[in-house]
Write an enzyme that holds these catalytic residues in place. Structure first.
Site, PDB file in Angstrom:
ATOM      1  N   ASP A 105       8.055   1.502   1.158  1.00  0.00           N
ATOM      2  CA  ASP A 105       7.802   2.435   2.261  1.00  0.00           C
ATOM      3  C   ASP A 105       8.664   3.652   1.960  1.00  0.00           C
ATOM      4  O   ASP A 105       9.073   3.853   0.808  1.00  0.00           O
ATOM      5  CB  ASP A 105       8.153   1.790   3.610  1.00  0.00           C
ATOM      6  CG  ASP A 105       7.593   2.566   4.809  1.00  0.00           C
ATOM      7  OD1 ASP A 105       8.243   3.544   5.219  1.00  0.00           O
ATOM      8  OD2 ASP A 105       6.520   2.219   5.326  1.00  0.00           O
ATOM      9  N   LYS A 159       3.192  -9.261   6.241  1.00  0.00           N
ATOM     10  CA  LYS A 159       3.007  -8.249   5.186  1.00  0.00           C
ATOM     11  C   LYS A 159       3.369  -6.883   5.742  1.00  0.00           C
ATOM     12  O   LYS A 159       2.855  -6.480   6.782  1.00  0.00           O
ATOM     13  CB  LYS A 159       1.540  -8.244   4.719  1.00  0.00           C
ATOM     14  CG  LYS A 159       1.289  -7.305   3.538  1.00  0.00           C
ATOM     15  CD  LYS A 159       1.630  -7.989   2.248  1.00  0.00           C
ATOM     16  CE  LYS A 159       1.666  -7.024   1.079  1.00  0.00           C
ATOM     17  NZ  LYS A 159       2.873  -6.179   1.038  1.00  0.00           N
ATOM     18  N   ASN A 217       4.859  10.030  -1.789  1.00  0.00           N
ATOM     19  CA  ASN A 217       3.732   9.314  -2.376  1.00  0.00           C
ATOM     20  C   ASN A 217       2.426   9.542  -1.628  1.00  0.00           C
ATOM     21  O   ASN A 217       1.390   9.859  -2.226  1.00  0.00           O
ATOM     22  CB  ASN A 217       4.089   7.825  -2.428  1.00  0.00           C
ATOM     23  CG  ASN A 217       2.995   6.988  -3.041  1.00  0.00           C
ATOM     24  OD1 ASN A 217       2.106   6.528  -2.337  1.00  0.00           O
ATOM     25  ND2 ASN A 217       3.039   6.791  -4.339  1.00  0.00           N
ATOM     26  N   GLN A 243       1.781  -2.711  12.219  1.00  0.00           N
ATOM     27  CA  GLN A 243       1.317  -3.370  10.994  1.00  0.00           C
ATOM     28  C   GLN A 243       0.397  -4.547  11.290  1.00  0.00           C
ATOM     29  O   GLN A 243      -0.513  -4.844  10.508  1.00  0.00           O
ATOM     30  CB  GLN A 243       2.518  -3.845  10.183  1.00  0.00           C
ATOM     31  CG  GLN A 243       2.230  -4.088   8.712  1.00  0.00           C
ATOM     32  CD  GLN A 243       2.143  -2.802   7.905  1.00  0.00           C
ATOM     33  OE1 GLN A 243       2.928  -1.886   8.092  1.00  0.00           O
ATOM     34  NE2 GLN A 243       1.178  -2.726   7.010  1.00  0.00           N
ATOM     35  N   LYS A 300       7.664  -5.957   8.978  1.00  0.00           N
ATOM     36  CA  LYS A 300       8.265  -4.716   8.482  1.00  0.00           C
ATOM     37  C   LYS A 300       9.755  -4.940   8.295  1.00  0.00           C
ATOM     38  O   LYS A 300      10.346  -5.822   8.913  1.00  0.00           O
ATOM     39  CB  LYS A 300       8.047  -3.576   9.479  1.00  0.00           C
ATOM     40  CG  LYS A 300       8.098  -2.198   8.855  1.00  0.00           C
ATOM     41  CD  LYS A 300       6.845  -1.882   8.050  1.00  0.00           C
ATOM     42  CE  LYS A 300       6.899  -0.489   7.449  1.00  0.00           C
ATOM     43  NZ  LYS A 300       5.677  -0.144   6.717  1.00  0.00           N
ATOM     44  N   THR A 359      -2.437   4.735  -0.501  1.00  0.00           N
ATOM     45  CA  THR A 359      -2.346   5.213   0.884  1.00  0.00           C
ATOM     46  C   THR A 359      -2.925   6.617   1.015  1.00  0.00           C
ATOM     47  O   THR A 359      -3.687   6.903   1.950  1.00  0.00           O
ATOM     48  CB  THR A 359      -0.885   5.189   1.383  1.00  0.00           C
ATOM     49  OG1 THR A 359      -0.321   3.910   1.117  1.00  0.00           O
ATOM     50  CG2 THR A 359      -0.823   5.449   2.874  1.00  0.00           C
ATOM     51  N   LYS A 406      -3.041  -2.896  11.794  1.00  0.00           N
ATOM     52  CA  LYS A 406      -3.444  -2.227  10.565  1.00  0.00           C
ATOM     53  C   LYS A 406      -3.908  -3.261   9.536  1.00  0.00           C
ATOM     54  O   LYS A 406      -4.961  -3.110   8.902  1.00  0.00           O
ATOM     55  CB  LYS A 406      -2.275  -1.416  10.007  1.00  0.00           C
ATOM     56  CG  LYS A 406      -2.596  -0.640   8.745  1.00  0.00           C
ATOM     57  CD  LYS A 406      -1.337  -0.096   8.080  1.00  0.00           C
ATOM     58  CE  LYS A 406      -0.579   0.825   8.976  1.00  0.00           C
ATOM     59  NZ  LYS A 406       0.601   1.429   8.294  1.00  0.00           N
TER      60      LYS A 406
END
Length: 448
Positions: A168, A92, A243, A113, A128, A212, A116
């Site tokens: 992203d 993911k 964002n 990631q 990623k 986020t 995280k």
């Protein structure tokens, strides 16, 4: 060989096997050195070769992406997908479309990631991807053609239970829509859980857009509360205007903070009255123009070229939400000199290792990216859950779940730091907490 020597040797081996990948080298060094206290107490992770395995991606995919621009000229970009670790769930992680994208950056992001995603407490592994394609200045049709070509290869490697990409930098709702449409056509199947960040009409989650930025502020708020502090009345500087930055600004304002500056790649705007969120959204989300346009709407604001200079503005709280390595050692020293009390990372690894050392040495409250910007992937995982159940939760329900996830990430990181003798060091705490869950799963599954 003592633990520190073992770790240093492993770091050097990674550099030898991955020459020139400086971003990847930096994250390997940051994570592995912070794990030394854990490895000394629990040598099983060394004895079973967990570290040698975890620094090596399970799969690295690199491919050609040909597409035709509006002038009929053939363009060629390079696509990437790094499937790093699937010990606790399907890979993911987002897709980044930006001219700076290369193998090193994607591997650095993919490695981050892993931990995280582990910290969220949700069953998702680390991955990623992206491309050196630059969506800026491209027409919608050009972006659509690129996304379709990109998916013509990527679809072979992803799936609801295999690898679930998201957005992203450079990949928002428009790009996800084009990618999903091409995947659906190629597979002849409506697999809504194969991509997250989708539009609400076709399986997206409410609160994903805000996740986020909101998550960052929820995390920093927990960190402040621990010291009997809050955002109320604090001066805040937020880098970026995409964002993450936009919704971090919104949540800070809701909590009583005054955000006086934000930026893009050309420079920053300073507004002593506080950034007007409606103006910012109009410029960036509707007009898709440069941040300098802000001064046309607010004459008391000023635009300054050079986005790095934003960190010279005195503030109580700094929220770097733009890109990696945007705060170097000099910027960190300037922030400390100007009295910053807390730094929360909204981007992926926006502070250099030297900058982080400056913050920790000066007792600045520091929220590391793998913990504080996990809100996006957390809600992506919640989107996957909703897709699996074929239902949709309300904005309030998703937001409440996000707030609880960020609170748990903070507490788990804080407790891990205290357990291993690094009280207050959330860099060490988040790395240990994230690593331990993944490493234990790897041990349980054998040598794979």
């Amino acid at each position: 060989m003592d633990t520190k020597s073992y770790v240093n040797k492993l770091i050097e081996n990674v550099k030898i096997k991955n020459p020139g990948e400086t971003e990847f080298h930096a994250t390997i060094k940051e994570v592995l050195t912070s794990l030394i206290p854990l490895l000394e107490k629990e040598p099983k992770y060394i004895e079973e070769g967990v570290l040698e395995r975890i620094v090596e991606p399970e799969r690295q995919i690199m491919f050609r992406v040909p597409w035709v621009d509006d002038n009929g000229k053939i363009q060629v970009n390079r696509g990437f997908r790094i499937e790093f670790n699937s010990a606790i769930g399907p890979y993911k992680g987002g897709l980044r479309f930006h001219p700076t994208v290369n193998l090193s950056i994607i591997k650095f992001l993919g490695f981050e990631q892993i931990f995280k995603n582990s910290l969220t407490g949700l069953p998702i592994g680390g991955g990623k991807g992206g491309s050196d394609f630059d969506p800026k200045g491209k027409s919608d049709r050009e972006i659509m053609r690129f996304c379709q070509s990109f998916m013509n290869e990527l679809y072979r490697h992803i799936g609801e239970n295999t690898d679930v990409p998201a957005g992203d930098i450079g990949v928002g709702g428009r790009e996800i829509g084009y990618l999903f449409g091409q995947y659906k056509k190629l597979k002849n199947s409506f697999d809504s859980g194969v991509l997250t960040g989708k539009g609400i009409p076709y399986g997206g989650s409410l609160a994903r857009t805000e996740a986020t930025g909101y998550g960052l502020v929820y995390f920093v708020d927990e960190m402040l509360k621990d010291k009997d502090l809050s955002f109320e009345g604090k001066t805040v500087v937020v880098s970026g205007s995409g964002n993450v930055a936009t919704y971090a600004i919104q949540k800070v304002q809701e909590l009583g903070g005054l955000v006086v500056a934000c930026s893009d790649s050309t420079g920053y705007v300073y507004d002593e009255n506080g950034i007007n969120l409606n103006t910012l959204k109009e410029i960036k989300e509707v007009q898709r123009k440069r941040i300098s346009e802000y001064t046309k709407y607010h004459y008391t604001a000023k635009f300054v070229e050079g986005s790095q200079n934003i960190w010279t503005i005195p503030c109580d709280i700094a929220l770097p939400c733009a890109t990696q390595n945007e705060i170097n050692i000099d910027a960190a020293k300037t922030l400390v000199k100007n009295g910053v009390i807390a730094v929360g990372e909204g981007a992926n690894m926006p502070s250099t290792l030297e900058a982080i050392d400056v913050f920790l040495e000066n007792k600045v409250l520091f929220a590391p990216a793998k913990a504080s910007n996990a809100g996006g992937v957390a809600v992506s995982a919640l989107e996957m859950s909703q897709n699996s159940m074929r239902l949709a939760w309300s904005f309030e329900e998703v937001d409440e779940r996000l707030k609880n996830i960020m609170k748990n990430i903070y507490n788990n990181s804080k407790n891990a730091a205290e357990t291993y003798g690094f009280e207050g060091n959330l860099v060490v705490g988040s790395n240990i907490a994230g690593f331990k869950k993944v490493a234990d799963a790897m041990l349980a599954q054998g040598i794979i």
